[in-house]
Design a protein around this motif. Structure first.
Motif, mmCIF file in Angstrom:
data_model
loop_
_atom_site.group_PDB
_atom_site.id
_atom_site.type_symbol
_atom_site.label_atom_id
_atom_site.label_comp_id
_atom_site.label_asym_id
_atom_site.label_seq_id
_atom_site.Cartn_x
_atom_site.Cartn_y
_atom_site.Cartn_z
ATOM 1 N N ASP A 70 20.518 5.058 -19.248
ATOM 2 C CA ASP A 70 21.644 5.121 -20.058
ATOM 3 C C ASP A 70 22.672 6.232 -19.518
ATOM 4 O OD1 ASP A 70 22.418 4.328 -22.577
ATOM 5 O OD2 ASP A 70 22.445 6.121 -23.316
ATOM 6 N N ALA A 74 26.426 4.688 -19.051
ATOM 7 C CA ALA A 74 27.567 5.143 -19.730
ATOM 8 C C ALA A 74 28.813 5.499 -18.651
ATOM 9 C CB ALA A 74 27.090 6.368 -20.274
ATOM 10 N N ASN A 134 27.241 0.939 -25.668
ATOM 11 C CA ASN A 134 28.057 1.803 -24.833
ATOM 12 C C ASN A 134 29.539 1.561 -24.987
ATOM 13 O OD1 ASN A 134 26.049 3.729 -24.512
ATOM 14 N ND2 ASN A 134 25.674 3.067 -22.451
ATOM 15 N N THR A 365 31.282 8.596 -24.561
ATOM 16 C CA THR A 365 30.291 7.959 -23.999
ATOM 17 C C THR A 365 29.216 8.695 -23.346
ATOM 18 O OG1 THR A 365 31.702 6.315 -24.021
ATOM 19 C CG2 THR A 365 29.733 5.767 -22.782
ATOM 20 N N ARG A 366 29.413 9.443 -22.142
ATOM 21 C CA ARG A 366 28.611 10.236 -21.428
ATOM 22 C C ARG A 366 27.949 11.207 -22.095
ATOM 23 N NH1 ARG A 366 33.421 9.601 -18.216
ATOM 24 N NH2 ARG A 366 33.939 11.784 -18.531
ATOM 25 N N SER A 369 25.018 9.549 -24.136
ATOM 26 C CA SER A 369 24.306 9.121 -23.183
ATOM 27 C C SER A 369 23.113 9.860 -22.713
ATOM 28 C CB SER A 369 24.880 8.426 -21.895
ATOM 29 O OG SER A 369 25.373 9.345 -21.104
ATOM 30 N N ASN A 372 21.051 11.065 -25.615
ATOM 31 C CA ASN A 372 20.074 10.127 -25.887
ATOM 32 C C ASN A 372 18.741 10.302 -24.735
ATOM 33 O OD1 ASN A 372 21.097 8.954 -27.875
ATOM 34 N ND2 ASN A 372 22.158 7.275 -26.807
#
Length: 422
Positions: A70, A74, A134, A365-366, A369, A372
C-alpha cells in the motif's frame, strides 16, 4: 432514535445531490463483493487439492500481501494526473484477469504451480483495488464537505462489512448449487468487476478537483523521502500515538479471536450448534453492532476522546477473556462483542473524518497508506503470538496470558495518555 432518523435523512440528501459520491460507493461495493466472493472460492478450491494444507496456508498468507504494497501504491498514485482514465483502465484489467482465471479453473484439480499462478492473479487484482481506492482519496476534501464526511464515512464502513457478507453468501450459494463449478464462479466474479466499471464510467470530475503533479520517474530514494515526510507529518499532527494504540489494540483482538476460534471447536459452552453456525451468528452480531455504531449519535460518546474509546473497547475484550476462562456461556461473549463493535463502529467514521481534516491534501494519500500499513502489521503479530502460546502453553494458560497482556496494555496505554496531556 430521532438523531438516527435525522442522520439517515441527511445521508439520503447527500447521495441524491452528489452523484459522483453515489457512483463511487457503488463501484467500491460491487468490487469488494467480487473480492470477497473470490477469496471464499480460493479457500474452497484450496481445500480440494491433494496438497490442501499447503494451499490453505498460501491463501491465508496471500490475503494480507496487497496491504504490504500500500505505501508503494500510494506513492505511485500521487504521480497520477488523469485518475479517472487510469482507474477505468485498471478496472478493465481486473475483468480480464478473472476471464483468464475462469479458463484456468475448468479443472479444479491442478498442479501446485498453476494454483500459485491463480493465487498471485488474485493478489494483483486486490492490489489494483487498493490502487484505485488511493486514486480517489484526495477528492474527499472537495467532493464531501466536512459536515457531511462523517455520515459518508459511516456508510462506507458499513458497506465494506456488507460487501464481505454478500460476497461470501454469493460464493457459498453458488458452490452449494454447483459444486466444483469454479469456472462459472470466476465468470460471475468478472461480472462484479464489470458492474463496478459501469458505475466508475458514470463518475465525472468537476473543475474544482485538484490533481497532484506527476513525478518524472519512480525513485526508491524519493519514495523513502516521501514516506519519511508523511511519517513526520503524522508526528506533527499528533497522530502517531493514536495509530500505535490502535495497532496494539488490533493485535490483542486478533490474538483473542484466534484463541476464541480454537475454544469454539473444543468447548461446547462456546458454541451454538455447529462451529459454522456459531461463526455465522458471530458475523451477524458484528454486522448489527457496526450498523448501530456507525449511524447512532449518543451524546456522552461524543464527549470522549479516541484513547478512551480504545480503552473501553479493550475492556470489553478483557471481560470476554474472563468469560471464556471461567467457562461461561457464549451469550456473555456475544453481548460484549456487540458492545465492542458498537464502540468501534462509532469511533471509526469520527476518526477518519478528523484525519481527513487534519492532514494536508498533498500528504493525505501517503499518510493514509502508512496508517493502513501500521494497522495491517497488527493482525499477523497478534495471530503469531496466540499461535505460539497455544503450542507452548495450551488453551487455558493462553487465556491467562492474554488477560495479563490486555491488563498491561490498558495500564501502559493510560500512562502514555496521561504523559501526553501533561
Amino acid at each position: 432514535m430521532n438523531l438516527t432518523r435525522v442522520t439517515n435523512a441527511k445521508l439520503i440528501v447527500i447521495l441524491r445531490k452528489k452523484k459522483h459520491v453515489r457512483y463511487l460507493l457503488c463501484t467500491k461495493l460491487v468490487n469488494r463483493i467480487g473480492s470477497a466472493l473470490y477469496n471464499l472460492a480460493l479457500l474452497t478450491l484450496a481445500s480440494k487439492q491433494t496438497y490442501s494444507t499447503l494451499a490453505i496456508t498460501l491463501v491465508k498468507l496471500s490475503e494480507n500481501l496487497p496491504g504490504f504494497f500500500d505505501p508503494v501504491l500510494a506513492y505511485l498514485t500521487d504521480r497520477e494526473t488523469r485518475r479517472l482514465k487510469k482507474a477505468t483502465l485498471l478496472n478493465w484489467i481486473q475483468v480480464g484477469i478473472y476471464f483468464v482465471i475462469a479458463f484456468l479453473m475448468l479443472q479444479y484439480q491442478m498442479p501446485l504451480a498453476l494454483f500459485i499462478v491463480i493465487l498471485l492473479a488474485n493478489v494483483v487484482s486486490d492490489s489494483i483495488d487498493g490502487y484505485i481506492s488511493n486514486m480517489f482519496i484526495p477528492f474527499s476534501k472537495t467532493w464531501i464537505d466536512h459536515s457531511e464526511r462523517r455520515v459518508i464515512s459511516a456508510l462506507d464502513i458499513v458497506l465494506f462489512s456488507l460487501s464481505i457478507v454478500l460476497g461470501q453468501l454469493l460464493g457459498a450459494a453458488w458452490l452449494t448449487l454447483y459444486p466444483d463449478q469454479f469456472f462459472g464462479l470466476s465468470l460471475l466474479n468478472a461480472l462484479t468487476f464489470a458492474l463496478g466499471l459501469f458505475f466508475l464510467r458514470k463518475i465525472k470530475f468537476d473543475d474544482t478537483v485538484k490533481t497532484l503533479t506527476a513525478e518524472a520517474r519512480f525513485s526508491i530514494k524519493d519514495f523513502f523521502q516521501k514516506m519519511k515526510l508523511a511519517y513526520g507529518h503524522m508526528q506533527e499532527r499528533h497522530l502517531l500515538q493514536m495509530i500505535w494504540l490502535l495497532a496494539i489494540g488490533k493485535a490483542t483482538y486478533a490474538s483473542f479471536l484466534l484463541l476464541l476460534n480454537v475454544a469454539m471447536v473444543s468447548t461446547s459452552t462456546l458454541r451454538f450448534g455447529s462451529y459454522a453456525q456459531t461463526l455465522a451468528i458471530w458475523q451477524s452480531i458484528s454486522f448489527v453492532g457496526l450498523i448501530l455504531g456507525a449511524f447512532l449519535r449518543i451524546s456522552w460518546l461524543e464527549k470522549i476522546n479516541y484513547e478512551q474509546f480504545i480503552m473501553l473497547g479493550n475492556m470489553t475484550i478483557i471481560l470476554s477473556v474472563l468469560s471464556c476462562f471461567l467457562g461461561l456461556s457464549l451469550i456473555n461473549v456475544l453481548i460484549l462483542k456487540l458492545i465492542g463493535t458498537l464502540l468501534s463502529g462509532y469511533m471509526a467514521p469520527k476518526y477518519y473524518t478528523d484525519l481527513i481534516q487534519q492532514i494536508d491534501e498533498e500528504q493525505l494519500t501517503r499518510v493514509e497508506s502508512l496508517n493502513n500499513f501500521i494497522l495491517l502489521l497488527a493482525d499477523p503479530v497478534g495471530i503469531l503470538q496466540a499461535t505460539i502460546c497455544l503450542q507452548l502453553l495450551g488453551l487455558r494458560l493462553s487465556w491467562l496470558l492474554e488477560l495479563g497482556m490486555l491488563v498491561s496494555f490498558m495500564i501502559g496505554g493510560e500512562i502514555v495518555i496521561y504523559r501526553s496531556k501533561k
